[in-house]
Design a protein around this motif. Structure first.
Motif, PDB file in Angstrom:
ATOM      1  N   UNK A 192       0.931  -1.233  -0.062  1.00 39.75           N
ATOM      2  CA  UNK A 192       0.144   0.062   0.172  1.00 39.75           C
ATOM      3  C   UNK A 192       0.804   1.438  -0.018  1.00 39.75           C
ATOM      4  N   UNK A 193       1.948   1.005   0.478  1.00 37.49           N
ATOM      5  CA  UNK A 193       2.838   2.356   0.658  1.00 37.49           C
ATOM      6  C   UNK A 193       4.368   1.776   0.229  1.00 37.49           C
ATOM      7  N   UNK A 194       4.950   2.602  -0.515  1.00 45.70           N
ATOM      8  CA  UNK A 194       6.368   1.993  -0.884  1.00 45.70           C
ATOM      9  C   UNK A 194       7.116   3.191  -0.836  1.00 45.70           C
ATOM     10  N   UNK A 195       8.472   2.877  -0.155  1.00 47.48           N
ATOM     11  CA  UNK A 195       9.735   4.152  -0.189  1.00 47.48           C
ATOM     12  C   UNK A 195       8.927   5.248  -0.049  1.00 47.48           C
ATOM     13  N   UNK A 196       8.284   5.552   0.954  1.00 44.37           N
ATOM     14  CA  UNK A 196       7.761   6.996   1.325  1.00 44.37           C
ATOM     15  C   UNK A 196       8.664   7.746   2.371  1.00 44.37           C
ATOM     16  N   UNK A 197       9.155   8.695   2.072  1.00 43.56           N
ATOM     17  CA  UNK A 197      10.025   9.581   2.940  1.00 43.56           C
ATOM     18  C   UNK A 197       9.410  10.864   3.082  1.00 43.56           C
ATOM     19  N   UNK A 198       9.175  11.378   4.403  1.00 47.46           N
ATOM     20  CA  UNK A 198       9.039  12.756   4.496  1.00 47.46           C
ATOM     21  C   UNK A 198       9.060  13.401   5.819  1.00 47.46           C
ATOM     22  N   UNK A 199       9.259  14.633   6.228  1.00 52.21           N
ATOM     23  CA  UNK A 199       9.456  15.226   7.373  1.00 52.21           C
ATOM     24  C   UNK A 199       8.222  16.031   7.874  1.00 52.21           C
ATOM     25  N   UNK A 200       8.238  16.274   9.122  1.00 50.03           N
ATOM     26  CA  UNK A 200       7.305  17.476   9.542  1.00 50.03           C
ATOM     27  C   UNK A 200       8.407  18.343  10.561  1.00 50.03           C
ATOM     28  N   UNK A 201       8.292  19.469  10.415  1.00 53.46           N
ATOM     29  CA  UNK A 201       9.208  20.285  11.543  1.00 53.46           C
ATOM     30  C   UNK A 201       8.093  20.752  12.541  1.00 53.46           C
ATOM     31  N   UNK A 202       8.708  21.005  13.998  1.00 49.64           N
ATOM     32  CA  UNK A 202       7.708  21.437  14.869  1.00 49.64           C
ATOM     33  C   UNK A 202       6.743  22.604  14.524  1.00 49.64           C
ATOM     34  N   UNK A 203       5.597  22.476  14.579  1.00 51.32           N
ATOM     35  CA  UNK A 203       4.620  23.605  14.220  1.00 51.32           C
ATOM     36  C   UNK A 203       4.160  23.776  12.906  1.00 51.32           C
ATOM     37  N   UNK A 204       4.666  23.004  12.051  1.00 50.96           N
ATOM     38  CA  UNK A 204       4.617  22.849  10.605  1.00 50.96           C
ATOM     39  C   UNK A 204       3.260  22.019  10.039  1.00 50.96           C
ATOM     40  N   UNK A 205       2.707  22.601   9.244  1.00 49.18           N
ATOM     41  CA  UNK A 205       1.578  21.534   8.831  1.00 49.18           C
ATOM     42  C   UNK A 205       1.918  20.940   7.253  1.00 49.18           C
ATOM     43  N   UNK A 206       1.760  19.830   7.186  1.00 49.40           N
ATOM     44  CA  UNK A 206       2.270  19.156   6.020  1.00 49.40           C
ATOM     45  C   UNK A 206       0.898  18.426   5.581  1.00 49.40           C
ATOM     46  N   UNK A 207       0.526  18.706   4.149  1.00 49.75           N
ATOM     47  CA  UNK A 207      -0.790  18.132   3.627  1.00 49.75           C
ATOM     48  C   UNK A 207      -0.117  16.762   2.876  1.00 49.75           C
ATOM     49  N   UNK A 208      -0.804  15.724   3.251  1.00 48.37           N
ATOM     50  CA  UNK A 208      -0.615  14.592   2.189  1.00 48.37           C
ATOM     51  C   UNK A 208      -1.764  14.464   1.243  1.00 48.37           C
ATOM     52  N   UNK A 209      -1.579  14.820  -0.048  1.00 49.80           N
ATOM     53  CA  UNK A 209      -2.740  14.870  -0.993  1.00 49.80           C
ATOM     54  C   UNK A 209      -2.795  13.208  -2.049  1.00 49.80           C
ATOM     55  N   UNK A 210      -3.802  12.933  -2.153  1.00 47.35           N
ATOM     56  CA  UNK A 210      -3.986  11.765  -3.021  1.00 47.35           C
ATOM     57  C   UNK A 210      -5.298  11.519  -3.354  1.00 47.35           C
ATOM     58  N   UNK A 211      -5.809  10.492  -4.317  1.00 47.42           N
ATOM     59  CA  UNK A 211      -6.886   9.974  -4.750  1.00 47.42           C
ATOM     60  C   UNK A 211      -7.072   8.726  -3.844  1.00 47.42           C
ATOM     61  N   UNK A 212      -8.181   8.264  -4.009  1.00 52.29           N
ATOM     62  CA  UNK A 212      -8.623   6.969  -3.227  1.00 52.29           C
ATOM     63  C   UNK A 212      -7.709   5.897  -3.528  1.00 52.29           C
ATOM     64  N   UNK A 213      -7.076   5.123  -2.782  1.00 50.46           N
ATOM     65  CA  UNK A 213      -6.194   4.097  -3.021  1.00 50.46           C
ATOM     66  C   UNK A 213      -4.757   4.704  -3.185  1.00 50.46           C
TER      67      UNK A 213
END
Lengths: 316, 537, 303
Positions: free
Chosen positions: B30-51
């Motif tokens: 379902x998820x492959x090779x995903x890398x991301x960071x969220x800094x303190x106080x930061x808003x990060x949006x993950x966007x995608x369609x169904x699936x």
């Protein structure tokens, strides 16, 4: 809360009246009234003379038109008079009252076995993390409901009475004589409770609100007992009401297997001699128990689920 | 939108994460090779369609994957602490205390048999932050902070006594109760009406004032653009692109992101606004009213004195939130329900009280396309049976002719005729909606009523279906009554827009005027609630 | 194949929506069926048991060529042995032969019971669910009453009125379970009648009886068939209980329940007389339930 209560009570009374009508239709409308049956000597009796038949018919009111019979009998039943047994001439009500005590003993015992077994199995099966254990526990109820009750009773007798000489095989004397009948009676009912509770528990555990609780950091057993169980209890309670209401039916077979006195045996005897007033009395009594038990269950629902008293359909 | 400082440790670090689900006879990555960071106080949006794997990613972070899912590789670190492989007990301390979760559907995410106050206080109690009594007091404070009016009364109520928006505020109070450094919001508003949605998102925005970071999972690029500092785009279980909002919107590097941006209805107004049609009216509705009995002596006025006309070849859109009466109006126009008062004229003839054969004849001229293409097709029918059902109903043609006709209809909705023998279950949502449109066209109707025809579809599929509807209008000379809750969708298809609220038609004007110069406060509120407006402005 | 399908579904096409999986060929379907059964050995065993029981019911001579009603008194009460698989009874009759031949009567009764319940209950439920309003109200009240009388007591009341015999027992059992069929059929009918695709059919001008025939019945059939199979197991139990109580066929014709009742008198000495017919009943019911569960799962996934 009061309207809910009154509505339930009204339904219960209507169901009882209808049950009376249904048994009347079945027993009095279908061909062959008991006097004719007795007269033909079909059941180990001497053939009777026509005069004797007419006299008998008049005594039990079978010479009246059906609608009149229905009216007078219903009116009498409303006053607690269920008529007299054709076989023995005794008052149906006191015949039932007399047979009741030993039946209540195994009914209570059976219910206890059913609840402990059913709830325990369901909780254990949904709580364990071992896949194989869960599968084994979940398979037990469907095995238990596939066994003929009378056969289970006979096998228990075979093993514990004749094989191990631990418990008596027949009779109604003392606590020991209660154990095997109670297990026999409770086993299939416990299986039913286990099936329903396990299913509704696992449904509840998949609900989003359980996910919310997990996200709060709530532990596994607290989620199971505090969040899921109360939500899962409604279908289980419905089945419990059904099971408890059907206890009397179960005793028909169990009392025959263990040769115990009681209402079940009385039923078998009454059917055997086509004692229509007695059969009707017993069936009515059973549906009175059923309706009463389910009335109590209906009153417990709003305690478990606040949505029910306010007329919001439960998510169950 | 302030750029977060690049210095300092990130709060959340996901590195090369892989998640898969066990299914009968195999597994799904379902998820492959995903890398991301969220800094303190930061808003990060993950966007995608169904699936796309966005929800799986969020569930993996908080350790709440479904029973058959597991992290198969990579790492998740919160404040430098590795979360993958933690024991259940250790994870429990992180949940609620380190990471709070705002779930997707507030109507089912609160325990229906516990009081609100107890559910809020529970977070504090399981983490040992309060005892029974102080938890009750703190719960009321938290509810007040979450913007609930009369918090003491709310705390004593059960979830079913609160509206959806209020319940979502309760869930936010629960998520923030133990002061976690990170909040995961999984589609927090997709089950809510647009105006409520906006207020909830505004409230979530205020949380950053306390320095709380947020991972916002959404299908709506508009919401992401409005609310996030950075956007992560996922497709097919992989992260295809990530970067600051402005960069993603204006200069998307990945082809999929470009398509997503182009398809997002709120972000890009149509190049050529549609000009109102001048033609004689096909439908005239006067004083239409519909009441439903609500128990004894009370009635609900679902549609209240509504009047409008639809010109031949025009698209009239009715827009409103749930309960505004727009769908009921559509059903009344089609005579699938009987009006309480008012009259409906179809092509000059009064159809308000049609019955029997005349009612059936109306079916040949007015058709309906449903919101949910998963529910509107009989699962046991083949595509051919679905499309030819109207022809069979009117006994048109022989079986062979009907099959030919069905092939032609499929072609018209841009589907291959090879699909005729398939069953709906084998098709995607977009394909099913095309089938439903083909069925509606089978009898060559004049009027097609579309009841939220794209709201159950992914954004990119939405755009295609809307294009198809526009195209068919030109080639077949169709008239549309288009029902939608989404002003952004309406903008690209409607000639005129009617705004409905509580059964009344409050504003009815050409589309561009409604957007550029709204007359009613309610319309302005709806417009302000369109996700992506802030970013586009 | 399954895996591929699901992967294709999980990444819902962002491209023009004309990509679709190939339909399975006949060979692939057979392979899939074999794999399905291979993973469920219990289901295969259940199938074999039901097949044998049906064979015993319709052609008992194939499985047990002997006469169930004659025995060699000298061989009475023999425990199971290669010569007498299930042992012999108090008249020296071969118990295996009697169990095999008993299947005929027991199954006949069960089939009648299920048929009565299915037809009567199905019609009541269909009528109540499709017509709705007062018809629904009235029929469902009757069903509630039937449900409030414990099934076995209702059966006993009917037997009191009708008299003894296999067919009468069967009818009594069938009538006692009309209510549960009516409930399920009504629930299914209502669910489908209110579904969007039925409204869609109506909105394209399909007449109501066509809707009933083409949409409601086929879609409601699945759950009702599952219930019918399940009811088959319950009916075997109910019929054998009543025949155990002595209301079934008169002796010496063998019936599963009455075989156990006969064996009961020799319980202390000859365990097989009760145990083996009982095990036969249990195995049959268990198998039927297993098949019902498989059907239920498949229907669930097909929807």
């Amino acid at each position: 809360m009061l309207p809910y209560l009154l509505r339930r009570l009204g339904t219960a009374i209507a169901v009882l009246w209808a049950a009376y009508t249904v048994t009347f239709v079945v027993l009095y409308l279908l061909p062959g009234d008991p006097v004719t049956t007795m007269a033909s000597g079909g059941l180990d009796g001497e053939p009777l003379s026509q005069a004797a038949i007419d006299e008998l018919k008049a005594r039990y009111g079978f010479d009246q038109p059906l609608i009149v019979q229905y009216g007078t009998r219903l009116w009498a039943a409303l006053h607690g008079d269920l008529g007299a047994s054709i076989q023995t001439g005794r008052d149906v009500r006191s015949a039932i009252a007399e047979a009741l005590p030993p039946t209540i003993q195994i009914a209570v015992g059976g219910l206890l076995v059913a609840v402990v077994l059913g709830a325990g199995l369901a909780l254990a099966a949904t709580f364990t993390r071992l896949r194989w254990l869960r599968q084994v526990l979940m398979a037990l109820p469907s095995l238990a409901v596939s066994l003929p009750v009378f056969w289970v009773g006979l096998m228990l007798v075979q093993i514990f009475s004749f094989g191990l000489h631990l418990l008596p095989s027949v009779g109604a004397n003392g606590f020991q004589a209660l154990i095997l009948p109670s297990i026999t009676l409770g086993l299939p009912m416990g299986a039913l409770i286990a099936q329903v509770l396990a299913k509704s528990l696992s449904t509840a555990l998949d609900e989003p609100y359980v996910q919310t609780a997990r996200a709060k950091g709530v532990g596994r057993s607290a989620i199971h007992l505090r969040h899921a169980l109360q939500n899962a209890a409604i279908p289980a309670l419905t089945v419990l009401g059904y099971v408890a209401g059907n206890l009397l039916a179960g005793t028909v077979v169990v009392e025959t297997v263990f040769t115990r006195p009681g209402l079940g045996r009385l039923t078998v005897q009454a059917v055997g001699v086509q004692d229509i007033p007695l059969v009707q009395g017993i069936v009515l009594f059973a549906s009175l128990v059923f309706v009463g038990v389910n009335l109590v269950v209906d009153l417990v629902y709003p305690v478990l689920d606040p949505r029910i008293a306010r007329g919001v359909p439960a998510a169950a | 939108m302030s750029e977060p400082s690049a210095v300092g440790e990130p709060l959340l670090e996901i590195d090369d994460l892989a998640v898969s689900y066990r299914i009968a006879g195999g597994r799904i990555d379902a998820v492959q090779g995903a890398s991301l960071t969220v800094a303190p106080g930061e808003v990060v949006a993950v966007v995608g369609e169904s699936g796309s794997g966005k929800s799986t990613l969020a569930q993996a972070v908080i350790g709440l994957l479904a029973g058959n899912g597991s992290v198969t590789g990579g790492s998740i670190r919160l404040g430098g602490r590795e979360l993958t492989g933690l024991s259940d007990k250790a994870l429990r301390e992180v949940r609620g205390r380190g990471i709070g979760l705002v779930p997707q559907d507030p109507t089912v995410s609160l325990n229906p048999v516990h009081r609100i106050g107890r559910q809020v206080g529970e977070v504090l109690r399981v983490h040992g932050l309060a005892d029974r009594r102080s938890a009750a007091v703190r719960a009321v404070e938290l509810l007040a902070k979450a913007g609930l009016p009369e918090p003491e009364a709310r705390a004593r109520q059960y979830p079913h006594e609160l509206s959806g928006g209020m319940r979502q505020r309760v869930l936010i109070a629960i998520a923030t109760a133990a002061d976690p450094a990170l909040i995961i919001a999984d589609e927090p508003t997709s089950a809510l009406d647009a105006t409520v949605q906006r207020r909830i998102l505004d409230h979530l925005d205020t949380l950053r004032e306390n320095g709380t970071a947020m991972l916002l999972v959404t299908h709506d690029l508009g919401v992401a653009a409005d609310r996030a500092d950075r956007v992560v785009v996922m497709s097919g279980g992989r992260i295809v692109e990530q970067g600051p909002v402005a960069q993603i919107l204006q200069d998307p590097a990945d082809a999929y992101t470009r398509r997503l941006v182009a398809a997002a209805p709120g972000l890009t107004p149509p190049e050529t606004p549609r000009v109102p049609v001048t033609a004689p009216p096909l439908v005239e509705v006067r004083g239409l009213t519909k009441e439903f009995p609500l128990g004894r002596r009370r009635t609900l006025r679902a549609v209240d004195d509504v009047s409008f006309t639809i010109a031949r070849g025009e698209t009239l859109a009715l827009v409103g939130e749930s309960g505004s009466g727009k769908s009921t109006t559509a059903r009344l126009v089609l005579r699938m329900a009987d009006p309480t008062a008012g009259e409906i004229l179809f092509d000059g003839a009064d159809i308000t009280r049609l019955k029997g054969g005349a009612w059936r004849d109306l079916r040949r001229r007015a058709q309906l396309v449903y919101q949910n293409p998963y529910a509107s097709l009989d699962p046991r029918f083949s595509v051919e049976e679905v499309v030819t059902e109207p022809l069979r109903a009117f006994g048109i043609g022989t079986a062979g002719e009907r099959r030919d006709r069905a092939g032609g209809l499929l072609e018209r909705v841009a589907l291959p005729a090879a699909l005729l023998d398939r069953r709906p279950a084998e098709l995607s949502g977009g394909q099913r909606q095309r089938i439903a449109i083909a069925r509606a066209l089978a009898l060559s109707p004049d009027l097609v009523v579309c009841d939220e025809p794209v709201s159950a579809l992914d954004v990119s599929v939405q755009a295609q279906v809307l294009e198809l509807l526009e195209e068919l209008q030109v080639t077949q000379g169709l008239t549309y009554l288009f029902i939608s809750h989404d002003l952004a969708v309406v903008r690209r298809i409607a000639h005129r827009v009617g705004v409905m609220r509580e059964g009344r038609l409050v504003e009815l004007r050409p589309t561009e005027e409604v957007f550029t110069d709204p007359q009613q406060d309610y319309t302005r509120e709806l417009l302000a609630a369109i996700a992506g407006r802030r970013a586009a402005a | 194949m399954t895996e591929l399908l699901i992967l294709a579904d999980a990444t819902e096409p962002a491209r023009p929506a004309v990509v679709l999986p190939e339909p399975p060929t006949r060979r692939e379907r057979v392979v899939r069926l074999l794999r399905f059964l291979g993973r469920r050995p219990g289901l295969v065993v259940a199938g074999v048991v039901v097949f044998l029981v049906l064979l015993a019911a319709f052609a008992p001579g194939v499985l047990a060529p002997g006469d169930p009603n004659t025995g060699v008194v000298a061989d009475k009460l023999q425990p199971p042995s290669p010569g007498h698989l299930f042992g012999t009874d108090y008249l020296g009759r071969d118990l295996y032969t009697r169990v095999v031949h008993g299947a005929s009567l027991s199954l006949q009764a069960t089939l009648i019971a299920v048929a009565v319940a299915l037809v009567a209950g199905g019609l009541i439920g269909l009528l109540a669910g499709f017509v709705g309003r007062w018809v629904d109200e009235a029929l469902m009240r009757v069903v509630d009453v039937l449900l409030s009388i414990p099934a076995i007591l209702l059966s006993l009341a009917l037997i009191t009125a009708l008299g003894y015999g296999t067919v009468k027992v069967a009818i009594a059992v069938g009538i006692a379970s009309v209510a549960s069929f009516a409930r399920v059929m009504r629930a299914e009918t209502m669910r489908i009648r209110q579904s969007t695709y039925v409204e869609a059919a109506r909105s394209v001008g399909t007449r109501w009886y066509v809707t009933l025939w083409r949409h409601v019945l086929p879609n409601a059939a699945g759950p009702v068939i599952v219930l019918a199979v399940l009811e088959f197991g319950l009916a075997i139990l109910a019929v054998s209980s009543l025949s155990f109580l002595g209301y079934g066929a008169p002796p010496p014709s063998p019936e599963w329940g009455s075989l156990i009742a006969e064996g009961r008198n020799y319980l202390a000495t000859s365990w097989w007389l009760c145990a083996l017919p009982g095990l036969t009943i249990a195995a049959t019911v268990l198998s039927v339930n297993r098949i019902s569960r498989a059907l239920d799962g498949e229907w669930g996934r097909a929807r």
